[in-house]
Design an enzyme around this catalytic site. Sequence first.
Site, short mmCIF file in Angstrom:
data_model
loop_
_atom_site.label_atom_id
_atom_site.label_comp_id
_atom_site.label_asym_id
_atom_site.label_seq_id
_atom_site.Cartn_x
_atom_site.Cartn_y
_atom_site.Cartn_z
N ASP A 1 -30.73 2.88 -60.95
CA ASP A 1 -30.63 1.34 -60.78
C ASP A 1 -31.51 0.85 -59.64
O ASP A 1 -31.84 1.78 -58.95
CB ASP A 1 -29.22 0.97 -60.93
CG ASP A 1 -29.01 -0.38 -61.49
OD1 ASP A 1 -27.72 -0.85 -61.67
OD2 ASP A 1 -29.91 -1.24 -61.33
C1 GLC Z 1 -30.03 -4.54 -61.46
C2 GLC Z 1 -28.81 -4.18 -62.54
C3 GLC Z 1 -29.20 -3.35 -63.80
C4 GLC Z 1 -30.78 -3.93 -64.28
C5 GLC Z 1 -31.42 -3.53 -62.90
C6 GLC Z 1 -33.11 -3.82 -63.35
O1 GLC Z 1 -29.57 -4.26 -60.13
O2 GLC Z 1 -27.71 -3.54 -62.13
O3 GLC Z 1 -28.08 -3.59 -64.60
O4 GLC Z 1 -30.97 -3.18 -65.35
O5 GLC Z 1 -31.23 -3.91 -61.80
O6 GLC Z 1 -33.36 -5.12 -63.22
#
Ligand code: GLC
Length: 738
Positions: A264
């Site tokens: 993430d």
């Molecule tokens: C965010 C979220 C995740 C998302 C990622 C990319 O912090 O936790 O769900 O897909 O970053 O935007």
Amino acid sequence: MNEADLKKLLKDLTWQEKVGQLIQLSGDFFSSEEALAVGPKQKLGITQETVDLAGSVLNVAGAKKTREIQEKWLQKSRHKIPLLFMADIVYGYRTVFPIPLGLGATWNPDLIKQAYRVTAAEAKASGVHVTFAPMVDLVRDARWGRCLESTGEDTTLNAAFARAMVTGLQHVELGKITGIAACVKHFAAYGAAEGGREYNTVDMSERRLREDYLPGYKAAVEAGSELVMTSFNTYDGIPVTGNEFLLKQILRDEWGFDGVIISDYAAVLELVAHGIAADEKEATLLAMNATNDIDMKTGCYAKQLEPLVREGKLDSKRIDDAVWRVLKLKNKLGLFEDPYRGASSEREQEMLLTEENRNLAYQVAAQSIVLLENKNHTLPLAKNHQKILLVGPYGDNQNLIGLWAIHGNTSDVITIKEAISQHVSSEQFHYTAGCEMLSDYRFLGEFGGSKDQLMRMPQAKREQALAEALRQGEKADVIIYAMGEHTMQSGEAGSRADITLPDVQKEFIQEMLALGKTNILITISGRPLVLTEEAKQMDAILQAWFPGTEGGRVLADILFGKINPSGRLSMSFPYSVGQLPIYYNGFQTGRPLNSKTHSGRFVSKYLDSPNAPLYPFGYGLSYSYVELSDLALDDVEMTEKLQVSVQVKNNSSRSVLETVQLYVQDIVGSVVRPNRELKKFKKINLEAQESATVHFTLTREDLYYYTKNMDFSVEAGDFNVFVGRNSRDTLQASFTLK
Ligand code: GLC
């Protein structure tokens, strides 16, 4: 490209080119002006050379933009390895469906599969190759803002939706992904953050993890999800992005997942903040040893992979394996043959927000909205002889698509006011805001740089707004309150400790109730709210979630009876925030509330609140009276299978879409067992006065669980079967498993 050529490509890559494939950067690194700016690179501590070798792009969409970046990229790429465009398209692209907590309330995975197929077609036309969806985190605590993105609190229901969403998104035909690649997230158990506080610690037994939290991800992996995203939280003291037990032992070795694992956002570097890595180098080693392939938006892999191999701390094969998985994904998507996958502005014109897609969004929203109260058949409204006043911050508000509908346009949304005015004449219908959304917006912070400009109305204006609402209310027979949470009060970083309606809205309702009219509440929210007061005060309540592009139209059609509401809650609505976490399938405890061996005091309960939620899992009303009867099992003993049937009668003058739910209780196990667990469900459409028999087949495998020795199996013994229209009001039978 055939596998032999792909393997040759891997072999021909330089060290830097390999590392580049494992780095994901945001769009600002690739759009001309910012790209040359030092800022973004400096922040990550990376060079332009790294940017020029990165393998994927975060959250850029749109045919024109993606084509521009890809074309420029391929001109300078030595091996012509296309960029992978990945984006958050969680519940719709340009056609926005209800938030997943609303999708869960449809109890209709087949319908949702269609919605995700449309979503994939729109996103593909816009140049997106991978979506960071489905989110299948099981949720039991409504304080957590990301309930919004989940289909709810039940393992069986979440797994059914996970399969449907992955299948709809990827739409594999003859072995080819004709849709876009799914990236199931957030692996794992992110929804169990302590206190419902965002990014907080997750700690639970392996039994609970495997029993309750993992099945949704497993279903997505079994449905072929090409990617898995790690979650921010710890599990058993180790942050998931560096957790070998979860990523390597379970996901890769046990489940055989050989796709791409992506961290993430900045989660590799966050291993330092967690205190499990002293620096970027240790963080990189942990993540790579856990087989996390792509580093989203940090400089860790870019700066530390080469030194780690050079110092003999990291086997270079780990890197080759990760790069191989990324190249395979690009190849599966056909990028080497067509780096644009057909994306073009013409294709977008053809595919986005078509009448057909809008109609599907309407159908989904129609099945997602839950009728929670309807005293004395307040709804549906009679069109001709009632004067209707609509009030509240969501009455004439296009923000019905929720926080994660990044590529949706609120300008596509028909407001509740516009939709109602298509049902009744202007003589009969009036709208006035009455009150604002919040009394203070500063705590919302920023999202995507767009600081919310909504500020407090001046005091005088607030008083005028109330006076006008009271004046109009005097003349009305029915008052409809379109209330709820601000878009930014749920979703990521949207945890709340008080999950009632915003104060300014509650105060306004109190003023209006004094008029003594018929009162109908529509709640727009990204979570279950505590509606205990409103349940007493309102004659009807419609839980609308963020209902998407067609939500306003659907709400008006429900109000006037064109749609018979059929949503059933996929997450319990608490009586009070003090009950959280709350879920239907808890254990009995040694002193259950109905205990006969202990006085009323010394049992498992609160002194100041019921144990039961205000509205239970599976609950929802309709405009019909549906009766279940004659629950029958084809035997009192079961070895491999058991046939279960129930009579369902629609005792009303209108057709109804009912959801029949089957729960099972394993009365005695080698470990304590839930008081009931959803095992089967079926939706059935019944015409006026129609009866039908609904059949279920229970199998031995349906009863499997993690026994005392952590074997996934089942023990002989007595079971109860419960069948009902929700998890509380059920018919009961029993059988013995041999
Ligand atoms: C965010 C979220 C995740 C998302 C990622 C990319 O912090 O936790 O769900 O897909 O970053 O935007």
